[in-house]
Enzyme design. Sequence first.
Site, PDB file in Angstrom:
ATOM      1  N   HIS A 134       0.803  -1.333   0.090  1.00 27.97           N
ATOM      2  CA  HIS A 134       0.225   0.051  -0.036  1.00 27.97           C
ATOM      3  C   HIS A 134       1.010   1.389   0.081  1.00 27.97           C
ATOM      4  O   HIS A 134       1.819   1.387   0.638  1.00 27.97           O
ATOM      5  CB  HIS A 134      -0.840   0.144   1.272  1.00 27.97           C
ATOM      6  CG  HIS A 134      -2.075   0.910   1.176  1.00 27.97           C
ATOM      7  ND1 HIS A 134      -2.042   2.223   1.323  1.00 27.97           N
ATOM      8  CD2 HIS A 134      -3.431   0.735   0.636  1.00 27.97           C
ATOM      9  CE1 HIS A 134      -3.277   3.007   0.998  1.00 27.97           C
ATOM     10  NE2 HIS A 134      -4.089   1.894   0.788  1.00 27.97           N
ATOM     11  N   ASP A 190      -8.061  -5.339   0.004  1.00 23.56           N
ATOM     12  CA  ASP A 190      -8.323  -6.197  -1.222  1.00 23.56           C
ATOM     13  C   ASP A 190      -7.969  -7.759  -0.959  1.00 23.56           C
ATOM     14  O   ASP A 190      -8.466  -8.498  -1.831  1.00 23.56           O
ATOM     15  CB  ASP A 190      -8.031  -5.829  -2.545  1.00 23.56           C
ATOM     16  CG  ASP A 190      -8.231  -4.348  -3.114  1.00 23.56           C
ATOM     17  OD1 ASP A 190      -7.597  -3.531  -3.176  1.00 23.56           O
ATOM     18  OD2 ASP A 190      -9.424  -4.424  -2.990  1.00 23.56           O
TER      19      ASP A 190
HETATM   20  C1  SDX Z   1      -6.075  -0.166  -3.283  1.00 22.84           C
HETATM   21  O1  SDX Z   1      -4.428   4.398  -2.322  1.00 22.84           O
HETATM   22  C2  SDX Z   1      -5.272   3.709  -1.798  1.00 22.84           C
HETATM   23  O2  SDX Z   1      -5.800   4.242  -0.734  1.00 22.84           O
HETATM   24  C3  SDX Z   1      -5.857   2.594  -2.487  1.00 22.84           C
HETATM   25  C4  SDX Z   1      -6.943   1.867  -1.570  1.00 22.84           C
HETATM   26  C5  SDX Z   1      -8.114   2.568  -1.287  1.00 22.84           C
HETATM   27  O3  SDX Z   1      -8.767   2.250  -0.331  1.00 22.84           O
HETATM   28  O4  SDX Z   1      -8.393   3.449  -2.271  1.00 22.84           O
HETATM   29  O5  SDX Z   1      -6.351   1.263  -0.413  1.00 22.84           O
HETATM   30  C6  SDX Z   1      -7.220   0.682  -2.648  1.00 22.84           C
HETATM   31  O6  SDX Z   1      -5.930   0.224  -4.295  1.00 22.84           O
HETATM   32  C7  SDX Z   1      -5.128  -1.191  -2.319  1.00 22.84           C
HETATM   33  C8  SDX Z   1      -4.286  -1.528  -3.170  1.00 22.84           C
HETATM   34  C9  SDX Z   1      -4.710  -2.836  -4.108  1.00 22.84           C
HETATM   35  N1  SDX Z   1      -3.500  -3.059  -5.278  1.00 22.84           N
HETATM   36  C10 SDX Z   1      -2.901  -4.366  -5.057  1.00 22.84           C
HETATM   37  O7  SDX Z   1      -3.032  -5.100  -4.167  1.00 22.84           O
HETATM   38  C11 SDX Z   1      -1.854  -4.579  -6.208  1.00 22.84           C
HETATM   39  C12 SDX Z   1      -0.516  -4.878  -5.687  1.00 22.84           C
HETATM   40  N2  SDX Z   1      -0.016  -4.017  -4.918  1.00 22.84           N
HETATM   41  C13 SDX Z   1       0.920  -3.321  -5.800  1.00 22.84           C
HETATM   42  O8  SDX Z   1       0.895  -3.178  -7.005  1.00 22.84           O
HETATM   43  C14 SDX Z   1       1.418  -2.083  -4.771  1.00 22.84           C
HETATM   44  O9  SDX Z   1       1.781  -2.148  -3.427  1.00 22.84           O
HETATM   45  C15 SDX Z   1       0.462  -0.734  -4.692  1.00 22.84           C
HETATM   46  C16 SDX Z   1       0.107  -0.232  -5.889  1.00 22.84           C
HETATM   47  C17 SDX Z   1      -0.612  -0.998  -3.717  1.00 22.84           C
HETATM   48  C18 SDX Z   1       1.381   0.473  -4.025  1.00 22.84           C
HETATM   49  O10 SDX Z   1       2.230   0.778  -4.918  1.00 22.84           O
HETATM   50  P1  SDX Z   1       3.572   1.881  -4.701  1.00 22.84           P
HETATM   51  O11 SDX Z   1       3.428   2.516  -3.463  1.00 22.84           O
HETATM   52  O12 SDX Z   1       3.820   2.605  -5.983  1.00 22.84           O
HETATM   53  O13 SDX Z   1       5.038   0.978  -4.456  1.00 22.84           O
HETATM   54  P2  SDX Z   1       5.693   0.228  -5.748  1.00 22.84           P
HETATM   55  O14 SDX Z   1       5.047  -0.353  -6.527  1.00 22.84           O
HETATM   56  O15 SDX Z   1       6.788   1.375  -5.867  1.00 22.84           O
HETATM   57  O16 SDX Z   1       6.643  -0.941  -4.659  1.00 22.84           O
HETATM   58  C19 SDX Z   1       7.476  -0.511  -3.840  1.00 22.84           C
HETATM   59  C20 SDX Z   1       8.331  -1.984  -3.844  1.00 22.84           C
HETATM   60  C21 SDX Z   1       8.646  -2.343  -5.334  1.00 22.84           C
HETATM   61  O17 SDX Z   1      10.076  -3.339  -5.166  1.00 22.84           O
HETATM   62  P3  SDX Z   1      11.488  -2.480  -5.506  1.00 22.84           P
HETATM   63  O18 SDX Z   1      11.365  -2.175  -6.785  1.00 22.84           O
HETATM   64  O19 SDX Z   1      11.619  -1.523  -4.485  1.00 22.84           O
HETATM   65  O20 SDX Z   1      12.483  -3.759  -5.444  1.00 22.84           O
HETATM   66  O21 SDX Z   1       7.746  -3.070  -3.284  1.00 22.84           O
HETATM   67  C22 SDX Z   1       7.334  -3.977  -4.393  1.00 22.84           C
HETATM   68  C23 SDX Z   1       7.971  -3.223  -5.754  1.00 22.84           C
HETATM   69  O22 SDX Z   1       8.086  -4.331  -6.758  1.00 22.84           O
HETATM   70  N3  SDX Z   1       6.018  -4.663  -4.369  1.00 22.84           N
HETATM   71  C24 SDX Z   1       5.413  -5.617  -4.593  1.00 22.84           C
HETATM   72  C25 SDX Z   1       4.208  -5.590  -4.364  1.00 22.84           C
HETATM   73  N4  SDX Z   1       3.780  -4.346  -3.884  1.00 22.84           N
HETATM   74  C26 SDX Z   1       4.970  -3.366  -4.072  1.00 22.84           C
HETATM   75  N5  SDX Z   1       6.140  -6.772  -4.620  1.00 22.84           N
HETATM   76  C27 SDX Z   1       5.287  -7.937  -4.762  1.00 22.84           C
HETATM   77  N6  SDX Z   1       4.139  -7.818  -4.720  1.00 22.84           N
HETATM   78  C28 SDX Z   1       3.454  -6.533  -4.393  1.00 22.84           C
HETATM   79  N7  SDX Z   1       1.953  -6.687  -4.247  1.00 22.84           N
END
Ligand code: SDX
Length: 394
Positions: free
Chosen positions: A272, A329
């Site tokens: 998140h 989720d």
């Molecule tokens: C919602 O914003 C809100 O409030 C949203 C929400 C709401 O109520 O409106 O809470 C609802 O959208 C919840 C999120 C649902 N999405 C998912 O579950 C999809 C999986 N999650 C990711 O795509 C991600 O964690 C996000 C999109 C939620 C957040 O993305 P960020 O903050 O941009 O983080 P990032 O993509 O830059 O990740 C940071 C690191 C990366 O690794 P490095 O490049 O540093 O090595 O963490 C890793 C990412 O690869 N990472 C994950 C991961 N999420 C982040 N690795 C594996 N699995 C994951 N789920």
Amino acid sequence: QSGFITLDSGYKNTGATKSAITFLDGEEGILRYRGYPIEQLAEQSSFLEVAYLLIYGELPTQKELESFTNEIKVHTLVNEDMRKIFDGFPVNAHPMGILSALVCSLTAFYPESMGSVTAEQERLSIVRLMAKLPTIAAWAYKNHMGHPVNYPQNRLSYCANFMHMMFALPVEEYIVNPVIEDALNTLLILHADHEQNCSTSTVRLVGSSHASLYSSISAGINALWGPLHGGANQEVIEMLEEIKADGGDVKKYVEMAKNAKTTGFRLFGFGHRVYKNFDPRAKIIKKAADKVLSSLGINDPVLEIAKQLEEAALTDPYFVERKLYPNVDFYSGIIYRALGIPTNMFTVMFALGRLPGWIAQWKEMRETKEPIGRPRQVYVGHPKRDYLDINSRS
Ligand code: SDX
């Protein structure tokens, strides 16, 4: 570039606005609607009461709640002319696509919602949207199934009426189980608002051009559909089903997620932008999932896989270092499934829950007379160059 532009891709460190609606503390895992803790609202309130709180700023008195509820009941029906648009969709069209199209077309049916509306027109737009979205959502599902639609029943509560419209058949009335009604009420409350997330920021940006409430909400629905945002709840269940079909080896999928750069796989329902210790909503939903499945006598192996996946990820340095925890989720789809709601309706359920938050944020943006949103950029393209005649291009 003239002036000093700071680049902040994804607005990770940008406050886009001031808001009095929802408070998040990502480190402490705190979520409050108008100051009230989400744990208390999920336990003691109702979805329409929380909608009123978010939109109008205070918990309603008994009289205010009754009149809000009754006025919504008056407007649950969808205009018969609109039914014709609806009937134009192909059978099994994705419910989210139908939802965004029909919500936007409300602007055509109620043109007074455009531009600078009077307070009464705005109030009526809000009531119409709160009233009609469940009907449109359930009808989108019936269209997808090729079933006849069910008309709203005003003798039922908001949640019971939605389940009736979703599942009643000409040959069989839908009897609402109070456990199901209560679980849906809790899920909708937990999804009701979340400060400046992607879809809410979209609603505010579109609304800042003085587009109608309906077209602003339609834009929010489309932003929510993305798998990184509200679309994640459907992805989570599909991911858990894949793990189950693959023998339930959760460690294999944790490893795949750790090599995201090569596998392109990420654990949906984890991580998140704001919560860096835990998502308070996920904690509540996880407990509710256990309670709902046991009281409905459902043994869903996918719940066990979800718990094992959470356990495996939370003890793995890759996830711990990146502060990746289950988000809203991760467990919600398990409850929706227990309620009989199909996966392609999970994001529609998220939109139903988030609607009062979108409305409240749109209303706040308009009341504070925010200027039209228009961010700048850091230009990294070609320097000035002269036009080339087509014959001299290679
Ligand atoms: C919602 O914003 C809100 O409030 C949203 C929400 C709401 O109520 O409106 O809470 C609802 O959208 C919840 C999120 C649902 N999405 C998912 O579950 C999809 C999986 N999650 C990711 O795509 C991600 O964690 C996000 C999109 C939620 C957040 O993305 P960020 O903050 O941009 O983080 P990032 O993509 O830059 O990740 C940071 C690191 C990366 O690794 P490095 O490049 O540093 O090595 O963490 C890793 C990412 O690869 N990472 C994950 C991961 N999420 C982040 N690795 C594996 N699995 C994951 N789920």
